[in-house]
Design a protein around this motif. Sequence first.
Motif, short mmCIF file in Angstrom:
data_model
loop_
_atom_site.label_atom_id
_atom_site.label_comp_id
_atom_site.label_asym_id
_atom_site.label_seq_id
_atom_site.Cartn_x
_atom_site.Cartn_y
_atom_site.Cartn_z
N LEU A 132 0.82 -1.21 0.00
CA LEU A 132 0.00 0.00 0.00
C LEU A 132 0.85 1.26 0.00
N SER A 133 1.96 1.26 0.71
CA SER A 133 2.81 2.45 0.73
C SER A 133 3.49 2.64 -0.62
N LYS A 153 1.00 4.28 -2.87
CA LYS A 153 0.84 5.68 -2.51
C LYS A 153 1.99 6.51 -3.07
N ASP A 154 3.21 5.97 -2.99
CA ASP A 154 4.39 6.67 -3.52
C ASP A 154 4.29 6.85 -5.03
N ARG A 214 1.56 6.97 -6.81
CA ARG A 214 0.49 7.92 -7.10
C ARG A 214 0.99 9.34 -6.87
N ALA A 215 1.78 9.55 -5.83
CA ALA A 215 2.32 10.89 -5.54
C ALA A 215 3.27 11.33 -6.66
#
Length: 68
Positions: free
Chosen positions: A33-34, A37-38, A40-41
Motif C-alpha cells: 500500500l505504501s 501511494k508513492d 500515485r504521488a
Amino acid sequence: MGRGRQKAKATRQAREIKYFSPQTDYSALERELSAAKDRRAERDDVHSNEDEYSGYADEYGDDSTEDR
C-alpha cells in the motif's frame, strides 16, 4: 458424476471457501500500500506541472476560430 454427488461436492467446496482464513502478512500489505501511494504521488507531481490539455494546444491552436 450424478447430480447428488455434484451438489454435495459443490456444497463441500463452498463450505471450505467460506471458512478458509489464511494468515495475513500485514507487513507485506503495508509495503504494498505504501508503494502504491508513492507511485500515485510521483504521478501527481508530473501532471501538476503541466496543463491537462496543453498537448492539444499546438495541434489545434487557433484553427478553431477560423471555422466560425
